[in-house]
Design a protein around this motif. Structure first.
Motif, PDB file in Angstrom:
ATOM      1  N   ARG A 129      30.174 -28.038  39.110  1.00  0.00           N
ATOM      2  CA  ARG A 129      28.701 -27.621  38.759  1.00  0.00           C
ATOM      3  C   ARG A 129      28.197 -27.029  40.317  1.00  0.00           C
ATOM      4  NH1 ARG A 129      28.892 -32.543  38.339  1.00  0.00           N
ATOM      5  NH2 ARG A 129      27.760 -33.464  40.404  1.00  0.00           N
ATOM      6  N   GLU A 131      24.363 -26.973  41.731  1.00  0.00           N
ATOM      7  CA  GLU A 131      22.893 -26.690  41.390  1.00  0.00           C
ATOM      8  C   GLU A 131      22.236 -27.617  42.665  1.00  0.00           C
ATOM      9  OE1 GLU A 131      22.203 -31.082  39.557  1.00  0.00           O
ATOM     10  OE2 GLU A 131      23.799 -30.193  37.835  1.00  0.00           O
ATOM     11  N   ARG A 146      26.453 -20.206  40.990  1.00  0.00           N
ATOM     12  CA  ARG A 146      27.083 -20.453  39.568  1.00  0.00           C
ATOM     13  C   ARG A 146      27.844 -21.303  39.616  1.00  0.00           C
ATOM     14  NH1 ARG A 146      22.610 -16.273  37.239  1.00  0.00           N
ATOM     15  NH2 ARG A 146      20.984 -16.193  38.229  1.00  0.00           N
ATOM     16  N   ASP A 194      25.686 -30.528  45.352  1.00  0.00           N
ATOM     17  CA  ASP A 194      24.549 -30.819  44.355  1.00  0.00           C
ATOM     18  C   ASP A 194      23.792 -31.015  45.745  1.00  0.00           C
ATOM     19  OD1 ASP A 194      22.250 -31.793  43.449  1.00  0.00           O
ATOM     20  OD2 ASP A 194      23.186 -33.827  43.360  1.00  0.00           O
TER      21      ASP A 194
END
Length: 604
Positions: A129, A131, A146, A194
């Motif tokens: 992930r 983000e 990405r 994140d």
């Protein structure tokens, strides 16, 4: 009895020296870096990150220093591997067989014999992930951040920096990274990242506070900087303010800092920290050509004449020194220039100037002077334009006799400079166009003089080893008959500025009555191939071609001349020293005469 004692002393010295040399060799530290066979491509980045490897090569490094460096290298090696996408490495650093992390620098041994580093990078990770939020509308993370892309710390840092920059670009000056959660999942070889951004409020520019200025008034500094107080914060406005202040030449250092906290009214103050240059400066220059003779010049400059960063410059030049011909004597020039920045807005300067010149060229003599004043506007860092109004006069002597001229002139110029270097360009292009409408008061009708100078550069090969350079020059006088144009407004070919290898201003126009004058138009083309050699040396091959006409535009019947040659360049670090040898390739002396030109900087 003294001789045996001397021999014994010498013997002791030799034995002691040999013992010291042996001890030094014995103390040489054995350094080893062990990697798995499939990780050899990481050796350079790991080795470059290690402090202990550098210390191991220093024969004067104390054991305490090597231990301290080795203990710092655990983190440095891990960081280097994280940059490459390895988030499960194992690192062992052993000093004389003991793990460096367990040693105390305060209890170091007398000497260290071995330093062994063993690194197992482990598997390479990819983003699971990835983000970053929130981002401004229409802004997306970079493609390397990405899912599925190689996980790198540098990618995460750049992504966070991109997000902060995007918020700052729309007025959120205090945007920052407020949190991050990074989890390495070993079995899946995935890294979840994140990143959280805090945009903060949208702010407007507050006051521009001035620090460090001694002789330039704060009011003038604010006018020159042109920071739009009350407008929405924009980093480009800060950059433009710095550029404007540096452009004056008054300041040796310009730096801006934003206030740590905004004001309650939603504005953000900015402080500009300045350091002024010495107010006065002088300089000189010299060039030498076998045909045009020598040129010497000097100037005196005041950078802050009236306390508002005004520049005042007095310059003088003598050219044509030692030409040795009766038709070509020395030329003299004295000129004065004044420039005041930010007179209408921050990008518009006022300038004024006056000049007096005595010209003794092969085809004419002239005593002339001019005075003018105008405005110059700068569009960004690369483009500027100017317009001025002036008066000039000339008293000339040529094949048409002695004549006097006077004119009102309106020069308008535009310059676009996208070269990567002023003295030694390798990329980019340059364009300078000047149109000068003139109203004849005495000796000539009204008309227009147009000149253009275009240059282009392209680098080829490794380290820009070869540079292709081209130049196109054009000039035209429209309106008055050729016999009514000021001789210095007409165009001649030959010499370092147009066609190398031909006599200086040797090609003009011959009128029906046999009078020799300059042309009403000309076209000149130059091509160079510049090649770097070993060290600071380089060679250049060049070819110049020119046309001159009695009409306002060259045509197929225009007279022409050409020259070619080779040159040597020596890079001084601030610009190349130029030595060119050229021969004519047209005319009765084609391939016979040799001309040389010496100067600083490339020919164009």
């Amino acid at each position: 009895m003294a001789l045996p004692l001397i021999r014994l002393t010498i013997l002791r010295v030799l034995v002691l020296g040999a013992a010291l040399a042996f001890a030094s060799a014995a103390q040489a530290l054995d350094f080893r870096l062990a990697l798995p066979p499939d990780a050899e491509d990481l050796r350079g980045s790991i080795r470059g990150a290690m402090l202990s490897a550098t210390a191991a090569e220093d024969p004067d490094a104390a054991p305490q220093d090597i231990i301290a460096a080795a203990q710092a290298d655990y983190r440095r090696i891990m960081s280097a591997l994280y940059e490459e996408g390895y988030f499960g490495p194992e690192v062992s650093i052993r000093i004389d067989g003991r793990e460096a992390a367990t040693l105390s620098p305060f209890e170091a041994p007398a000497r260290i014999a071995t330093l062994e580093v063993e690194v197992t990078p482990g598997p390479r990770f990819r983003f699971g992930r990835a983000e970053i939020a929130p981002l401004p509308p229409g802004v997306s993370p970079r493609e390397s951040f990405r899912t599925g892309e190689r996980a790198r710390l540098s990618v995460m840092r750049r992504s966070a920096r991109d997000g902060i920059t995007a918020w700052r670009d729309i007025g959120h000056a205090k945007a920052e990274l407020s949190g991050q959660r990074i989890v390495a999942m070993q079995p899946e070889r995935r890294l979840n990242a994140d990143l959280r951004l805090a945009p903060g409020p949208r702010l407007r520019f507050g006051q521009l506070l001035v620090s460090g200025a001694e002789t330039v008034s704060a009011k003038r500094i604010r006018k020159i900087a042109g920071l739009p107080e009350g407008s929405v914060f924009d980093p480009e406005d800060l950059d433009r303010a710095v550029t404007r202040l540096r452009r004056t030449g008054t300041f040796s250092s310009v730096a801006v800092t934003e206030a740590d906290t905004p004001s309650p009214d939603g504005t953000l103050d900015v402080t500009v920290q300045l350091q002024e240059n010495p107010p006065r400066r002088f300089g000189f220059g010299a060039e030498l050509s076998s045909e045009e003779g020598g040129t010497v010049s000097a100037y005196w400059l005041h950078r802050n004449l009236l306390g508002g960063a005004e520049r005042f410059r007095v310059g003088a030049e003598i050219s044509g020194i030692g030409t040795g011909t009766k038709d070509d004597g020395e030329d003299y020039l004295v000129e004065f220039r004044f420039r005041r920045p930010a007179v209408i807005d921050s990008d518009t300067d006022f300038f004024a100037g006056a000049g007096f010149e005595v010209i003794d060229d092969p085809l004419f003599e002239s005593d002339k002077g001019q005075i003018l004043a105008g405005l110059i506007h700068t569009f960004g860092d690369e483009f500027e334009a100017s317009a001025s109004l002036g008066y000039r006069y000339a008293s000339t002597r040529d094949d048409l006799g002695s004549r006097d001229f006077s004119q009102i002139i309106l020069p308008v110029t535009a310059k676009l400079d996208r070269r990567d270097d002023f003295l030694d360009p390798a990329r980019g292009y340059y364009l300078n166009v000047e149109t000068m409408p003139f109203a004849g008061l005495n000796g000539t009708e009204s008309g227009l003089r147009l000149t253009a100078d275009a240059r282009a550069y392209r680098a080829l090969g490794e380290d820009d080893r070869v540079v292709l350079a081209g130049r196109l020059q054009f000039g035209s006088v429209m309106g008055p008959d050729i016999t009514e144009v000021m001789p210095e407004d007409l165009f001649y070919l030959g010499g370092g500025g147009t066609v190398r290898g031909q006599d200086y201003q040797s090609l003009g126009v011959t009128l029906p009555g046999g009078e020799e004058v300059g042309g009403r138009s000309f076209l000149a083309l130059s091509a160079e191939v510049r090649t770097k050699l070993r060290g600071a040396f380089g060679v250049v091959g060049f070819y110049d071609l020119g046309y001159v006409s009695d009409e306002s535009f060259p045509d197929g019947g225009s007279a022409n001349q050409a020259g070619a040659g080779i040159g040597l360049r020596y890079d001084t670090g601030i610009g190349p020293i130029r030595v060119d040898l050229a021969v004519p390739t047209t005319g009765p002396k084609a391939g016979e005469d040799i001309f040389f030109y010496i100067g600083i900087g490339q020919a164009f």
